[in-house]
Write an enzyme that holds these catalytic residues in place. Structure first.
Site, mmCIF file in Angstrom:
data_model
loop_
_atom_site.group_PDB
_atom_site.id
_atom_site.type_symbol
_atom_site.label_atom_id
_atom_site.label_comp_id
_atom_site.label_asym_id
_atom_site.label_seq_id
_atom_site.Cartn_x
_atom_site.Cartn_y
_atom_site.Cartn_z
ATOM 1 C CB VAL A 221 5.002 31.265 -14.081
ATOM 2 C CG1 VAL A 221 6.158 30.632 -13.348
ATOM 3 C CG2 VAL A 221 3.770 30.385 -14.023
ATOM 4 C CG PHE B 262 -1.734 1.201 1.447
ATOM 5 C CD1 PHE B 262 -2.747 1.518 0.557
ATOM 6 C CD2 PHE B 262 -1.511 2.038 2.537
ATOM 7 C CE1 PHE B 262 -3.530 2.646 0.756
ATOM 8 C CE2 PHE B 262 -2.289 3.160 2.740
ATOM 9 C CZ PHE B 262 -3.307 3.467 1.846
ATOM 10 C CG PHE C 271 2.217 34.580 -20.233
ATOM 11 C CD1 PHE C 271 2.634 35.898 -20.325
ATOM 12 C CD2 PHE C 271 3.005 33.594 -20.804
ATOM 13 C CE1 PHE C 271 3.810 36.233 -20.968
ATOM 14 C CE2 PHE C 271 4.186 33.914 -21.450
ATOM 15 C CZ PHE C 271 4.594 35.244 -21.539
#
Length: 578
Positions: A386, A112, A471
């Site tokens: 960004v 797991f 952008f």
């Protein structure tokens, strides 16, 4: 109680000067987190997402130049670190990541949550090793710390939860002088300096391109500019080190730069690159007429972006200190004067765009950032997402030698700004920290806004709410595509944060901007400024290529054919009739 491997681990971190760990607890980390709790020397900063932990650690390392640490539990926990760690590694900041692992007896049995972090993190680290037994400690951890600090990048230590709880092996305490190696100062050989001086002493126009490697060399850069009468262009990561108080700086180059920086590099006889790996090859001078010299501490950077006539390996500060006595004084300042005049025009044109018209209903994002720069403290730490927030930060934040600017400038990841602001504020609790976040980036890791409240961090988060991946939309238009998949249906972010006890400010009128930002920055606690800004603001590169022009033309044709001609009118009104 016998000392465990986890106790030894925590003691080694404390000896290395680690002050805090960003992460999320989990069963495989319980041994280590309990040791940290009992020892009381290192603060555990609980975030909502492990990616935030890595970004936060990277910002701390960037600002302090010291080792920072993040941690994730086994499987999915530490996998969430990977994007932030890529950013840290590409930014060359010293970060140690602790990746907990499933029980050691189950490794390889498809258990797991099983993953193999020592393989997964290899690409974004200098060092990545598994501790499989107590007899590997503290040696593996010490090697990891030395690699991160000495090579400026990421180290990853993988440790199963059961190994952390084993009795520790006898080992001498770490010796700090060997654990934290000082950074070397590399001065080039005299023969290399002589060749560089000979190139720069020739007749001809010199332009200097400066990057982040110019940190700490401000005085030497000014002396160089005066000696060579040379304009200086900076890359984005050089902004915080080069731009301020510099009469030779003529702006940034690149896709989000100034036309003055672009032409100063294009129109010269010698380009001197200092501490920069500026990646965009199309912005370097082309042809045989320009000679290029490059100075960098990393030999692998030399000639990577443009063919160089002379490569010199060395620290920028040490190299310039040794080089300056070898340089002749140049007196012809025509090249510098032309570049500065061009920069003054470019700067004025950009500043004119940062003025809003009261009551018009369209807030230009430039106005927001200009007001933030004007009202921010002298030593503010700025972080930026960004895309468009980086554009506005690069063009409108004024540096002064004390302010800092952090972003995902090499990895280019979304959602970095608020996460990095958490790390910056934790490292400097008395300093103003401002996150310039896009609405897409903010929403991506929005859960960690709650961490600001829980951790008591007074970060000021500015969200540029334009309802789109702005952008990306611009990129789609510039290459001839209709905008697709970029739109957001955003809430009133200011009202949303008021519900969790944080002051929210919503800006919808240019007349409100200056006073509201001044008030928000003066507030004693976290604030979210929800700036509803113009979606169709164009962030044009310094030179529009034929391919870009063709792209915009094709976009306009497609828009009209699809019945979306209103977007063209909006673009024209926003960007031409101001």
């Amino acid at each position: 109680m016998a000392k465990t491997v986890a106790d030894q681990f925590a003691e080694t971190l404390a000896a290395a000067g680690v002050k805090r760990i960003f992460g999320i607890v989990g069963d495989s980390l319980n041994g280590l987190t309990d040791s940290i709790r009992r020892q009381g020397k290192i603060e555990w900063l609980h975030v909502r997402h492990e990616e935030v932990a890595a970004f936060a650690a990277g910002a701390e390392a960037h600002l302090t130049a010291e080792l920072a640490v993040c941690a994730g539990s086994c499987g999915p926990g530490n996998l969430h670190l990977i994007n932030g760690l890529f950013d840290c590694h590409r930014s060359r900041v010293p970060v140690l990541a602790i990746a907990a692992q499933i029980p050691s007896a189950e490794i390889g049995a498809r258990y797991f949550q099983e993953t193999h972090p020592q393989n997964l993190f290899r690409e974004c680290s200098h060092f990545c090793e598994l501790i499989s037994g107590a007899n590997q400690m503290p040696r593996v951890l010490e090697m990891a710390i030395r690699e991160a600090v000495g090579r400026r990048g990421v180290s990853v230590v993988v440790i199963p939860g059961d190994v952390a709880l084993q009795p520790s092996a006898d080992a001498p305490p770490p010796k700090i002088a060997g654990l934290l190696p000082p950074r070397p100062v590399v001065t080039p050989a005299k023969s290399d300096l002589d060749r560089l001086a000979a190139l720069l002493n020739r007749e001809g126009r010199v332009t200097i391109l400066c990057g982040s490697g110019c940190a700490g060399a401000h005085a030497e850069l000014l002396a160089l500019g005066e000696r060579l009468k040379a304009p200086m262009v900076h890359a984005l990561r050089g902004k915080e080190h080069v731009e301020w108080g510099n009469p030779y700086d003529v702006g940034m180059t690149g896709l989000i730069g100034f036309s003055s920086g672009y032409y100063a590099m294009l129109d010269c006889d010698v380009l001197l690159m200092l501490g920069t790996d500026f990646p965009y090859r199309q912005f370097y001078p082309q042809g045989a007429g320009v000679r290029i010299a490059q100075v960098d501490i990393r030999a692998e950077n030399i000639g990577r972006r443009a063919p160089v006539d002379l490569g010199v390996v060395g620290d920028v500060k040490a190299t310039l200190t040794a080089l300056l006595p070898l340089l002749k004084q140049k007196w012809d300042g025509a090249h510098l004067a032309q570049a500065r005049e061009h920069y003054a025009r470019a700067r004025k044109a950009l500043d004119d765009l940062a003025v809003g018209t009261p009551g018009k209903g369209l807030i230009h994002p430039q106005q927001i950032v200009k007001a933030i720069s004007d009202h921010a403290d002298k030593d503010t730490v700025f972080t930026c997402d960004v895309g468009l927030p980086t554009v506005w930060a690069a063009r409108y934040l004024a540096m002064n030698g004390k302010r800092r600017l952090v972003g995902s400038f090499w990895h280019g990841s979304m959602a970095n700004a608020m996460a990095q602001a958490i790390g910056a504020q934790a490292a400097f609790p008395g300093r103003q920290v401002i996150s310039l976040s896009g609405d897409g980036g903010f929403a991506m890791l929005m859960g960690d806004f709650l961490s600001l409240v829980q951790l008591g961090l007074p970060v000021k988060v500015v969200v540029f709410n334009n309802g789109a991946l702005g952008f990306i939309e611009l990129e789609q238009k510039s290459t001839g595509f209709l905008p697709f998949g970029t739109e957001f249906t955003n809430p009133n972010f200011a009202a949303m944060v008021e519900a969790v006890g944080v002051r929210g400010v919503r800006l919808e009128d240019p007349a409100e901007v200056d006073a509201a930002i001044a008030s928000a920055l003066a507030h004693n606690g976290p604030v979210l400024i929800d700036a509803v800004v113009n979606r169709t603001e164009l962030a044009m590169p310094p030179a529009v290529t034929l391919e870009m022009a063709k792209g915009f033309t094709l976009y306009m044709v497609r828009a009209v054919m699809s019945g979306r001609g209103d977007e063209l009118i909006d673009l024209a009104r926003t960007n031409l009739w101001r």
